[in-house]
Design a protein around this motif. Structure first.
Motif, PDB file in Angstrom:
ATOM      1  N   ASP A 150      37.555 -24.650  16.406  1.00  0.00           N
ATOM      2  CA  ASP A 150      37.763 -24.403  17.832  1.00  0.00           C
ATOM      3  C   ASP A 150      37.605 -22.924  18.162  1.00  0.00           C
ATOM      4  OD1 ASP A 150      38.377 -25.106  20.470  1.00  0.00           O
ATOM      5  OD2 ASP A 150      40.530 -24.791  20.160  1.00  0.00           O
ATOM      6  N   GLU A 151      38.139 -22.058  17.310  1.00  0.00           N
ATOM      7  CA  GLU A 151      38.038 -20.615  17.549  1.00  0.00           C
ATOM      8  C   GLU A 151      36.583 -20.135  17.510  1.00  0.00           C
ATOM      9  OE1 GLU A 151      40.574 -18.818  14.670  1.00  0.00           O
ATOM     10  OE2 GLU A 151      42.428 -19.533  15.613  1.00  0.00           O
ATOM     11  N   ARG A 152      35.751 -20.812  16.734  1.00  0.00           N
ATOM     12  CA  ARG A 152      34.330 -20.461  16.678  1.00  0.00           C
ATOM     13  C   ARG A 152      33.556 -21.027  17.870  1.00  0.00           C
ATOM     14  NH1 ARG A 152      34.704 -22.372  11.215  1.00  0.00           N
ATOM     15  NH2 ARG A 152      33.355 -24.137  11.777  1.00  0.00           N
ATOM     16  N   GLY A 153      34.220 -21.862  18.674  1.00  0.00           N
ATOM     17  CA  GLY A 153      33.524 -22.511  19.780  1.00  0.00           C
ATOM     18  C   GLY A 153      32.562 -23.571  19.304  1.00  0.00           C
ATOM     19  N   ASP A 154      32.880 -24.160  18.162  1.00  0.00           N
ATOM     20  CA  ASP A 154      31.985 -25.131  17.530  1.00  0.00           C
ATOM     21  C   ASP A 154      32.586 -26.529  17.630  1.00  0.00           C
ATOM     22  OD1 ASP A 154      29.789 -26.021  16.175  1.00  0.00           O
ATOM     23  OD2 ASP A 154      30.102 -24.768  14.402  1.00  0.00           O
ATOM     24  N   THR A 155      31.901 -27.510  17.070  1.00  0.00           N
ATOM     25  CA  THR A 155      32.423 -28.875  16.967  1.00  0.00           C
ATOM     26  C   THR A 155      32.251 -29.354  15.530  1.00  0.00           C
ATOM     27  OG1 THR A 155      30.287 -29.840  17.585  1.00  0.00           O
ATOM     28  CG2 THR A 155      31.879 -29.459  19.364  1.00  0.00           C
ATOM     29  N   MET A 156      33.025 -30.366  15.147  1.00  0.00           N
ATOM     30  CA  MET A 156      32.897 -30.924  13.809  1.00  0.00           C
ATOM     31  C   MET A 156      31.737 -31.915  13.780  1.00  0.00           C
ATOM     32  SD  MET A 156      35.613 -33.058  11.405  1.00  0.00           S
ATOM     33  CE  MET A 156      36.652 -31.641  11.004  1.00  0.00           C
ATOM     34  N   PRO A 157      30.764 -31.715  12.896  1.00  0.00           N
ATOM     35  CA  PRO A 157      29.663 -32.695  12.787  1.00  0.00           C
ATOM     36  C   PRO A 157      30.213 -34.072  12.445  1.00  0.00           C
ATOM     37  CG  PRO A 157      29.175 -30.695  11.543  1.00  0.00           C
ATOM     38  CD  PRO A 157      30.607 -30.602  11.949  1.00  0.00           C
ATOM     39  N   GLU A 158      29.580 -35.100  13.005  1.00  0.00           N
ATOM     40  CA  GLU A 158      30.143 -36.431  12.816  1.00  0.00           C
ATOM     41  C   GLU A 158      30.070 -36.899  11.367  1.00  0.00           C
ATOM     42  OE1 GLU A 158      29.979 -40.725  15.075  1.00  0.00           O
ATOM     43  OE2 GLU A 158      29.737 -38.856  16.191  1.00  0.00           O
ATOM     44  N   THR A 159      29.078 -36.461  10.610  1.00  0.00           N
ATOM     45  CA  THR A 159      29.017 -36.853   9.196  1.00  0.00           C
ATOM     46  C   THR A 159      30.235 -36.322   8.440  1.00  0.00           C
ATOM     47  OG1 THR A 159      27.602 -34.912   8.801  1.00  0.00           O
ATOM     48  CG2 THR A 159      26.505 -37.053   9.076  1.00  0.00           C
ATOM     49  N   ARG A 160      30.645 -35.085   8.746  1.00  0.00           N
ATOM     50  CA  ARG A 160      31.830 -34.518   8.090  1.00  0.00           C
ATOM     51  C   ARG A 160      33.092 -35.201   8.601  1.00  0.00           C
ATOM     52  NH1 ARG A 160      34.053 -31.189   4.872  1.00  0.00           N
ATOM     53  NH2 ARG A 160      35.812 -29.839   5.374  1.00  0.00           N
ATOM     54  N   LEU A 161      33.119 -35.491   9.881  1.00  0.00           N
ATOM     55  CA  LEU A 161      34.265 -36.191  10.470  1.00  0.00           C
ATOM     56  C   LEU A 161      34.529 -37.500   9.738  1.00  0.00           C
ATOM     57  CD1 LEU A 161      34.825 -36.655  14.283  1.00  0.00           C
ATOM     58  CD2 LEU A 161      34.901 -38.620  12.769  1.00  0.00           C
ATOM     59  N   TRP A 162      33.477 -38.299   9.534  1.00  0.00           N
ATOM     60  CA  TRP A 162      33.655 -39.588   8.852  1.00  0.00           C
ATOM     61  C   TRP A 162      34.002 -39.394   7.383  1.00  0.00           C
ATOM     62  CZ3 TRP A 162      34.899 -43.076  11.935  1.00  0.00           C
ATOM     63  CH2 TRP A 162      34.231 -43.316  13.144  1.00  0.00           C
ATOM     64  N   HIS A 163      33.470 -38.350   6.763  1.00  0.00           N
ATOM     65  CA  HIS A 163      33.785 -38.084   5.350  1.00  0.00           C
ATOM     66  C   HIS A 163      35.290 -37.862   5.172  1.00  0.00           C
ATOM     67  CE1 HIS A 163      33.278 -36.569   1.263  1.00  0.00           C
ATOM     68  NE2 HIS A 163      34.017 -35.532   1.603  1.00  0.00           N
ATOM     69  N   ILE A 164      35.885 -37.091   6.072  1.00  0.00           N
ATOM     70  CA  ILE A 164      37.324 -36.830   6.006  1.00  0.00           C
ATOM     71  C   ILE A 164      38.112 -38.078   6.396  1.00  0.00           C
ATOM     72  CG2 ILE A 164      39.213 -35.507   7.060  1.00  0.00           C
ATOM     73  CD1 ILE A 164      37.182 -33.171   7.335  1.00  0.00           C
ATOM     74  N   PHE A 165      37.713 -38.701   7.495  1.00  0.00           N
ATOM     75  CA  PHE A 165      38.455 -39.843   8.024  1.00  0.00           C
ATOM     76  C   PHE A 165      38.504 -41.001   7.031  1.00  0.00           C
ATOM     77  CE2 PHE A 165      38.638 -43.781  10.576  1.00  0.00           C
ATOM     78  CZ  PHE A 165      39.828 -43.568  11.242  1.00  0.00           C
ATOM     79  N   CYS A 166      37.410 -41.279   6.363  1.00  0.00           N
ATOM     80  CA  CYS A 166      37.381 -42.407   5.421  1.00  0.00           C
ATOM     81  C   CYS A 166      38.319 -42.166   4.239  1.00  0.00           C
ATOM     82  CB  CYS A 166      35.951 -42.659   4.933  1.00  0.00           C
ATOM     83  SG  CYS A 166      34.891 -43.412   6.187  1.00  0.00           S
ATOM     84  N   GLN A 167      38.435 -40.930   3.807  1.00  0.00           N
ATOM     85  CA  GLN A 167      39.372 -40.632   2.719  1.00  0.00           C
ATOM     86  C   GLN A 167      40.828 -40.819   3.169  1.00  0.00           C
ATOM     87  OE1 GLN A 167      38.332 -37.209   0.000  1.00  0.00           O
ATOM     88  NE2 GLN A 167      36.882 -36.795   1.644  1.00  0.00           N
ATOM     89  N   VAL A 168      41.128 -40.427   4.419  1.00  0.00           N
ATOM     90  CA  VAL A 168      42.468 -40.667   4.959  1.00  0.00           C
ATOM     91  C   VAL A 168      42.736 -42.172   5.016  1.00  0.00           C
ATOM     92  CG1 VAL A 168      43.988 -40.373   6.949  1.00  0.00           C
ATOM     93  CG2 VAL A 168      42.429 -38.533   6.316  1.00  0.00           C
ATOM     94  N   CYS A 169      41.730 -42.937   5.424  1.00  0.00           N
ATOM     95  CA  CYS A 169      41.867 -44.400   5.490  1.00  0.00           C
ATOM     96  C   CYS A 169      42.171 -44.988   4.119  1.00  0.00           C
ATOM     97  CB  CYS A 169      40.596 -45.030   6.045  1.00  0.00           C
ATOM     98  SG  CYS A 169      40.381 -44.841   7.816  1.00  0.00           S
ATOM     99  N   MET A 170      41.481 -44.510   3.097  1.00  0.00           N
ATOM    100  CA  MET A 170      41.707 -45.045   1.752  1.00  0.00           C
ATOM    101  C   MET A 170      43.124 -44.758   1.269  1.00  0.00           C
ATOM    102  SD  MET A 170      38.069 -44.575  -0.274  1.00  0.00           S
ATOM    103  CE  MET A 170      37.792 -42.865   0.158  1.00  0.00           C
ATOM    104  N   ALA A 171      43.623 -43.544   1.555  1.00  0.00           N
ATOM    105  CA  ALA A 171      45.006 -43.206   1.177  1.00  0.00           C
ATOM    106  C   ALA A 171      45.996 -44.074   1.941  1.00  0.00           C
ATOM    107  CB  ALA A 171      45.268 -41.731   1.449  1.00  0.00           C
ATOM    108  N   LEU A 172      45.739 -44.270   3.223  1.00  0.00           N
ATOM    109  CA  LEU A 172      46.659 -45.042   4.044  1.00  0.00           C
ATOM    110  C   LEU A 172      46.616 -46.521   3.684  1.00  0.00           C
ATOM    111  CD1 LEU A 172      48.601 -44.027   6.173  1.00  0.00           C
ATOM    112  CD2 LEU A 172      46.989 -44.766   7.930  1.00  0.00           C
ATOM    113  N   ARG A 173      45.444 -47.022   3.348  1.00  0.00           N
ATOM    114  CA  ARG A 173      45.360 -48.427   2.944  1.00  0.00           C
ATOM    115  C   ARG A 173      46.156 -48.669   1.665  1.00  0.00           C
ATOM    116  NH1 ARG A 173      43.699 -52.247  -0.141  1.00  0.00           N
ATOM    117  NH2 ARG A 173      43.116 -54.260   0.778  1.00  0.00           N
ATOM    118  N   TYR A 174      46.060 -47.742   0.728  1.00  0.00           N
ATOM    119  CA  TYR A 174      46.845 -47.841  -0.507  1.00  0.00           C
ATOM    120  C   TYR A 174      48.334 -47.876  -0.184  1.00  0.00           C
ATOM    121  CZ  TYR A 174      49.047 -46.235  -4.850  1.00  0.00           C
ATOM    122  OH  TYR A 174      49.866 -46.093  -5.944  1.00  0.00           O
TER     123      TYR A 174
END
Length: 215
Positions: free
Chosen positions: A51-75
């Motif tokens: 946010d401080e850079r005035g940028d956005t998170m690329p969607e490929t990276r977004l899903w990479h992080i989100f899917c790992q959170v999902c796997m931890a939460l599913r466990y």
């Protein structure tokens, strides 16, 4: 009792996307918990830097992080019947900037059975899902939605927009927006998959909200 419960839950969790528990001991009336050292930053710090850079998170990276959170939460939900109850960007570590490690199970609770519900309230109104605000029993689906950046749905929304979905000048305003699922739409440029996932997870009715397998 709370510390014993936390240690018991930590000891039972063995997953590559959850910070590893090693040992615990009491010395001079203090409880010490030895955990895995994660060399990295929290997801919140990462989002703030973007946010401080005035940028956005690329969607490929977004899903990479989100899917790992999902796997931890599913466990947690399906294997250990543990509800985290404090899922926030501050409790998600990015080891070496890439590998997700879910942390801080201090408010976690273990369900008595696969169909059980819970009734205790944790956190302030800013961090509660609709069923908690309305004093209703809740299940592990509270982890799918815990507003003010405290859920899977809110975390996905914040990764896409760099803002939490529910904000307001006072807790009553925030509570009303939570109960009504009233949040600003995700800006244009994101995929239909992201839009549908956010919409499903931030559904106010827990009966219509997906569980972790559906996510």
């Amino acid at each position: 009792k709370l510390l014993e419960r936390e240690v018991g839950i930590l000891r039972s969790l063995q997953h590559p996307n959850i910070i590893r528990y090693y040992d615990s001991f009491v010395e001079d009336a203090y409880l010490y918990i030895v955990m895995e050292l994660v060399d990295g930053s929290t997801l919140l710090d990462h989002l703030n830097a973007i946010d401080e850079r005035g940028d956005t998170m690329p969607e490929t990276r977004l899903w990479h992080i989100f899917c790992q959170v999902c796997m931890a939460l599913r466990y947690c939900h399906k294997v250990k019947q543990v509800v985290h109850r404090d899922l926030t960007p501050s409790n998600i570590m990015l080891a070496d900037g890439n590998t997700v490690k879910l942390a801080d199970f201090g408010l976690a609770r273990q369900r008595l059975g696969t169909n059980s519900v819970m009734e205790s309230v944790v956190g302030s109104v800013l961090y509660q899902c609709p069923e908690l605000i309305q004093h209703e029993a809740y299940s592990e689906k509270a982890d799918i939605w815990r507003p003010a950046s405290r859920s899977l749905g809110c975390i996905l929304y914040q990764m896409a927009t760099l803002r939490p979905p529910f904000e307001g000048g006072n807790p009553l305003v925030v509570a009303a927006r939570i109960v009504e699922a009233n949040y600003p739409p995700v800006p244009d440029g994101r995929s239909p998959l992201l839009l549908s996932a956010v919409g499903a997870m931030l559904t106010a009715d827990p009966a219509r909200r997906p569980d972790i397998d559906d996510v």
